[in-house]
Design a protein around this motif. Structure first.
Motif, PDB file in Angstrom:
ATOM      1  N   ILE A  57       6.533  -4.175   8.810  1.00  0.00           N
ATOM      2  CA  ILE A  57       6.443  -4.260   7.357  1.00  0.00           C
ATOM      3  C   ILE A  57       5.906  -5.626   6.944  1.00  0.00           C
ATOM      4  N   ALA A  58       6.386  -6.656   7.615  1.00  0.00           N
ATOM      5  CA  ALA A  58       5.900  -7.999   7.306  1.00  0.00           C
ATOM      6  C   ALA A  58       4.390  -8.076   7.491  1.00  0.00           C
ATOM      7  N   LYS A  59       3.930  -7.464   8.566  1.00  0.00           N
ATOM      8  CA  LYS A  59       2.489  -7.476   8.802  1.00  0.00           C
ATOM      9  C   LYS A  59       1.756  -6.701   7.718  1.00  0.00           C
ATOM     10  N   GLY A  60       2.333  -5.559   7.348  1.00  0.00           N
ATOM     11  CA  GLY A  60       1.711  -4.752   6.310  1.00  0.00           C
ATOM     12  C   GLY A  60       1.644  -5.481   4.977  1.00  0.00           C
ATOM     13  N   LEU A  61       2.614  -6.343   4.767  1.00  0.00           N
ATOM     14  CA  LEU A  61       2.652  -7.101   3.517  1.00  0.00           C
ATOM     15  C   LEU A  61       1.911  -8.418   3.632  1.00  0.00           C
ATOM     16  N   HIS A  62       1.462  -8.707   4.830  1.00  0.00           N
ATOM     17  CA  HIS A  62       0.783  -9.983   5.081  1.00  0.00           C
ATOM     18  C   HIS A  62       1.675 -11.158   4.728  1.00  0.00           C
ATOM     19  N   ILE A  63       2.933 -11.036   5.038  1.00  0.00           N
ATOM     20  CA  ILE A  63       3.810 -12.173   4.834  1.00  0.00           C
ATOM     21  C   ILE A  63       4.431 -12.567   6.168  1.00  0.00           C
ATOM     22  N   SER A  64       5.050 -13.721   6.188  1.00  0.00           N
ATOM     23  CA  SER A  64       5.671 -14.198   7.416  1.00  0.00           C
ATOM     24  C   SER A  64       6.871 -13.351   7.777  1.00  0.00           C
ATOM     25  N   ALA A  65       6.953 -13.020   9.038  1.00  0.00           N
ATOM     26  CA  ALA A  65       8.099 -12.243   9.488  1.00  0.00           C
ATOM     27  C   ALA A  65       9.383 -13.029   9.282  1.00  0.00           C
ATOM     28  N   GLN A  66       9.274 -14.315   9.414  1.00  0.00           N
ATOM     29  CA  GLN A  66      10.462 -15.138   9.221  1.00  0.00           C
ATOM     30  C   GLN A  66      11.033 -14.990   7.829  1.00  0.00           C
ATOM     31  N   ILE A 126      11.425  -6.548  -0.281  1.00  0.00           N
ATOM     32  CA  ILE A 126      10.230  -5.831   0.159  1.00  0.00           C
ATOM     33  C   ILE A 126       9.539  -5.153  -1.021  1.00  0.00           C
ATOM     34  N   ARG A 127      10.361  -4.508  -1.838  1.00  0.00           N
ATOM     35  CA  ARG A 127       9.769  -3.827  -2.996  1.00  0.00           C
ATOM     36  C   ARG A 127       9.063  -4.817  -3.917  1.00  0.00           C
ATOM     37  N   GLU A 128       9.689  -5.926  -4.153  1.00  0.00           N
ATOM     38  CA  GLU A 128       9.055  -6.950  -4.981  1.00  0.00           C
ATOM     39  C   GLU A 128       7.703  -7.361  -4.409  1.00  0.00           C
ATOM     40  N   GLN A 129       7.725  -7.657  -3.117  1.00  0.00           N
ATOM     41  CA  GLN A 129       6.492  -8.090  -2.482  1.00  0.00           C
ATOM     42  C   GLN A 129       5.418  -7.013  -2.565  1.00  0.00           C
ATOM     43  N   ARG A 130       5.850  -5.776  -2.373  1.00  0.00           N
ATOM     44  CA  ARG A 130       4.882  -4.685  -2.413  1.00  0.00           C
ATOM     45  C   ARG A 130       4.273  -4.550  -3.796  1.00  0.00           C
ATOM     46  N   GLN A 131       5.133  -4.550  -4.822  1.00  0.00           N
ATOM     47  CA  GLN A 131       4.627  -4.390  -6.173  1.00  0.00           C
ATOM     48  C   GLN A 131       3.757  -5.576  -6.571  1.00  0.00           C
ATOM     49  N   GLN A 132       4.142  -6.717  -6.074  1.00  0.00           N
ATOM     50  CA  GLN A 132       3.355  -7.897  -6.362  1.00  0.00           C
ATOM     51  C   GLN A 132       1.959  -7.763  -5.752  1.00  0.00           C
ATOM     52  N   ALA A 133       1.906  -7.095  -4.608  1.00  0.00           N
ATOM     53  CA  ALA A 133       0.613  -6.882  -3.955  1.00  0.00           C
ATOM     54  C   ALA A 133      -0.117  -5.698  -4.576  1.00  0.00           C
ATOM     55  N   LYS A 134       0.560  -5.026  -5.487  1.00  0.00           N
ATOM     56  CA  LYS A 134      -0.041  -3.907  -6.207  1.00  0.00           C
ATOM     57  C   LYS A 134      -0.501  -2.788  -5.285  1.00  0.00           C
ATOM     58  N   ILE A 135       0.341  -2.440  -4.373  1.00  0.00           N
ATOM     59  CA  ILE A 135       0.029  -1.284  -3.525  1.00  0.00           C
ATOM     60  C   ILE A 135       1.179  -0.293  -3.597  1.00  0.00           C
ATOM     61  N   SER A 136       0.858   0.960  -3.358  1.00  0.00           N
ATOM     62  CA  SER A 136       1.883   1.988  -3.468  1.00  0.00           C
ATOM     63  C   SER A 136       2.758   2.004  -2.222  1.00  0.00           C
ATOM     64  N   LEU A 137       3.901   2.688  -2.373  1.00  0.00           N
ATOM     65  CA  LEU A 137       4.828   2.788  -1.260  1.00  0.00           C
ATOM     66  C   LEU A 137       4.151   3.432  -0.058  1.00  0.00           C
ATOM     67  N   ARG A 138       3.400   4.467  -0.324  1.00  0.00           N
ATOM     68  CA  ARG A 138       2.729   5.160   0.778  1.00  0.00           C
ATOM     69  C   ARG A 138       1.683   4.281   1.451  1.00  0.00           C
ATOM     70  N   GLN A 139       1.010   3.503   0.665  1.00  0.00           N
ATOM     71  CA  GLN A 139       0.007   2.614   1.253  1.00  0.00           C
ATOM     72  C   GLN A 139       0.647   1.606   2.199  1.00  0.00           C
ATOM     73  N   LEU A 140       1.730   1.028   1.717  1.00  0.00           N
ATOM     74  CA  LEU A 140       2.402   0.056   2.576  1.00  0.00           C
ATOM     75  C   LEU A 140       2.938   0.738   3.826  1.00  0.00           C
ATOM     76  N   ALA A 141       3.490   1.924   3.635  1.00  0.00           N
ATOM     77  CA  ALA A 141       4.026   2.665   4.773  1.00  0.00           C
ATOM     78  C   ALA A 141       2.943   2.883   5.832  1.00  0.00           C
ATOM     79  N   ALA A 142       1.769   3.263   5.354  1.00  0.00           N
ATOM     80  CA  ALA A 142       0.664   3.495   6.282  1.00  0.00           C
ATOM     81  C   ALA A 142       0.245   2.196   6.964  1.00  0.00           C
ATOM     82  N   ALA A 143       0.158   1.149   6.170  1.00  0.00           N
ATOM     83  CA  ALA A 143      -0.267  -0.134   6.716  1.00  0.00           C
ATOM     84  C   ALA A 143       0.734  -0.666   7.732  1.00  0.00           C
ATOM     85  N   ALA A 144       1.983  -0.383   7.469  1.00  0.00           N
ATOM     86  CA  ALA A 144       3.024  -0.898   8.356  1.00  0.00           C
ATOM     87  C   ALA A 144       3.290   0.057   9.514  1.00  0.00           C
ATOM     88  N   GLY A 145       2.757   1.260   9.411  1.00  0.00           N
ATOM     89  CA  GLY A 145       2.963   2.217  10.487  1.00  0.00           C
ATOM     90  C   GLY A 145       4.340   2.860  10.476  1.00  0.00           C
TER      91      GLY A 145
END
Lengths: 164, 164
Positions: free
Chosen positions: A56-65, A13-32
């Motif tokens: 979280i998958a939705k927040g990262l725009h990746i497949s839940a699978q 998850i962290r890799e994906q987040r950093q790759q998307a260049k968003i902060s932890l808080r941003q992802l948290a908000a996006a993922a609810g």
DNA sequence: CCAATCCGTTTGCAATTGCAAGCAGGGCGA
DNA sequence: TCGCCCTGCTTGCAATTGCAAACGGATTGG
């Protein structure tokens, strides 16, 4: 047993987040989810539920699978394009039906190998000289099937692959 | 939030379990969860974690994805598991075998619809009146199958097609 | 008639999830 | 120097998961 295995999902998850260049808080908000919780998840201190993973998958725009596989919640070999897997994944079939289909399928697979492992052989048992060694598929087979299949031996395969 | 369908996951599990003709305790043991907890899950009183869902899927011999889809944790578009497509794509089968498999599969699908309305979206109150004998399925069916299937209808369907 | 077993369910309780609030620190302008 | 906004992390605490034990109800049988 909350074990290191969970750690890998967090790293992912962290890799994906950093790759998307968003902060932890941003992802948290996006993922609810709350930011501290996400922080703990990423470091493997918490084992998120399926619902959280989905968000979280939705927040990262990746497949839940992808996440579930990473979390070890889905065997990666469950990926489709395999007949047995597709049968198992079909929610409309009963357990029994699944079992029968799989048995038939596997018997078909075995059937070709019986005798010799002639590769690249068309493996068509349908010569006319077969008597009992190779059953000619099946009049009786399809006959027994007829009560179940509306159009079993009927050339037409039926086109109702979808329903509302 | 979001999906009220989560309640249906319990119903789905219960349906699958009853179709497999095993008791709640048996499934609980097979899945490695406690029986009371499984009971509560089936009645929608508890929201099982992904890990538990995964174990239940294994105990039911169904794809974990199928459960996740039912639970609304995976968009169904993410699961392209189409049995017919998989069969058609299988290069190891003869044309005839493909035809038979597809016919059987579709007969199963039809069969299901003839009495029950597709997915149990509606709350079906006491559908026990249908007496799960459902269809004659078995003996003659599997009898005709035997020449092809090595172990098709052996009373016990204890087939260890484990994939783990 | 009561013991033995199975079934599914109810009841408390330890462990865990998931969150709100607060903490430590980096960069930037006044 | 301070204040401000951002980064991620630690700390209690309510709510929930998940389980062991015990309960009411059918069978079965000695």
């Amino acid at each position: 047993m909350a074990l290191p295995k969970v750690g890998s999902i967090g790293e992912y998850i962290r890799e994906q987040r950093q790759q998307a260049k968003i902060s932890l808080r941003q992802l948290a908000a996006a993922a609810g989810v709350s930011n501290p919780y996400l922080s703990q998840i990423e470091r493997g201190l918490r084992k998120p539920s399926a619902e959280i993973l989905n968000q979280i998958a939705k927040g990262l725009h990746i497949s839940a699978q992808a996440l579930y596989v990473q979390a070890g919640l889905i065997e990666d070999r469950e990926t489709p394009s395999d007949v047995v897997t597709a049968i198992r994944a079909d929610t409309h079939l009963t357990e029994r039906q699944r079992q029968v289909l799989i048995d038939i399928y596997e018997s078909f697979r075995k059937e070709k190998r019986t005798g010799d492992e002639q590769t690249s052989q068309k493996a068509h048992p349908r010569s006319d000289s077969v008597t009992d060694d190779e059953q000619p598929m099946p009049e009786e087979f399809l006959a027994a099937l007829e009560p179940y299949a509306a159009s079993a031996g009927n050339g037409t395969v039926n086109q109702e692959t979808k329903e509302g």
